[in-house]
Design an enzyme around this catalytic site. Structure first.
Site, mmCIF file in Angstrom:
data_model
loop_
_atom_site.group_PDB
_atom_site.id
_atom_site.type_symbol
_atom_site.label_atom_id
_atom_site.label_comp_id
_atom_site.label_asym_id
_atom_site.label_seq_id
_atom_site.Cartn_x
_atom_site.Cartn_y
_atom_site.Cartn_z
ATOM 1 N N CYS A 77 -9.890 32.497 7.478
ATOM 2 C CA CYS A 77 -10.191 33.984 8.599
ATOM 3 C C CYS A 77 -11.238 34.008 9.301
ATOM 4 C CB CYS A 77 -9.625 34.657 7.573
ATOM 5 S SG CYS A 77 -9.932 36.244 8.398
ATOM 6 N N HIS A 175 -4.649 33.867 5.837
ATOM 7 C CA HIS A 175 -5.038 33.822 3.683
ATOM 8 C C HIS A 175 -3.713 32.905 3.164
ATOM 9 C CE1 HIS A 175 -8.645 36.850 4.403
ATOM 10 N NE2 HIS A 175 -7.682 37.455 5.382
ATOM 11 N N GLU A 177 -4.108 32.564 0.082
ATOM 12 C CA GLU A 177 -4.401 33.129 -0.942
ATOM 13 C C GLU A 177 -3.689 34.569 -1.254
ATOM 14 O OE1 GLU A 177 -7.676 35.388 1.430
ATOM 15 O OE2 GLU A 177 -6.926 33.230 1.885
#
Length: 196
Positions: A77, A175, A177
């Protein structure tokens, strides 16, 4: 495996740590130059505003550390955007690893782009096992225009580079994650990359 997560006060570090733990790895959140330099893999997360994030990197001397890294580095990001030459966000000067000027989405679009969108034109072992048009989670108001370093593309009114690579540096606008099993596979692929 020794995984350093760069701590400079602008990171989404907890969600990255949890994602690594789900994969069976332990990351170390650190701003120590030696720990970062000697790590097998380095993750450069980021949430926040570009110019203030660059200021924090300068204050900790981490800008110089990142530029010299030779092992695989993953910017996430804002971390990806800071690897670029500049950003319209706060007229920030970036680290300049990628010769890319980060732009703001036009006012005609709903900003930030928030939620799930697809990635395609996948061109890296980072995406081994990932389908074209796989969905990833994104939250951002600024973007990298299509460029020679692009290894994934996303369309949000315009096509832009949602992942980039140059040498040992990788960047993803989304993202991983927070992107479920597909995102975790991308993180696992990153951890499996050979050092150049």
């Amino acid at each position: 495996m020794n995984i350093a997560i760069i701590d400079y006060g602008a990171g989404n570090v907890q969600s990255v740590l949890f994602a690594l733990e789900r994969l069976g790895f332990t990351g170390k959140v650190t701003s120590d130059a030696n720990e970062i330099n000697t790590a097998d893999k380095v993750i450069f997360p980021g949430v926040g505003e570009a110019s203030s994030a660059m200021k924090m990197l300068h204050e900790k001397g981490l800008d110089k550390v990142i530029l010299q890294l030779k092992q695989p580095v993953l910017g996430i990001c804002l971390g990806m955007q800071l690897l670029c030459k500049s950003s319209e966000e706060g007229n920030a000067k970036g680290l300049g690893i990628f010769d890319i000027a980060i732009k703001k989405f036009s006012n005609q679009m709903k900003v930030p782009q928030m939620g799930w969108n697809t990635i395609y034109n996948l061109k890296s072992s980072l995406f081994d096992g990932i389908s074209e048009k796989e969905y990833m989670y994104l939250v951002h108001s600024f973007y990298a225009p299509a460029n020679e370093y692009s290894i994934a593309t996303t369309n949000y009114g315009i096509e832009y580079a949602s992942a980039i690579q140059k040498d040992n540096f990788y960047g993803v606008q989304f993202h991983p994650e927070k992107s479920g099993k597909a995102g975790e596979l991308i993180l696992k692929n990153f951890l499996n990359l050979e050092s150049k």
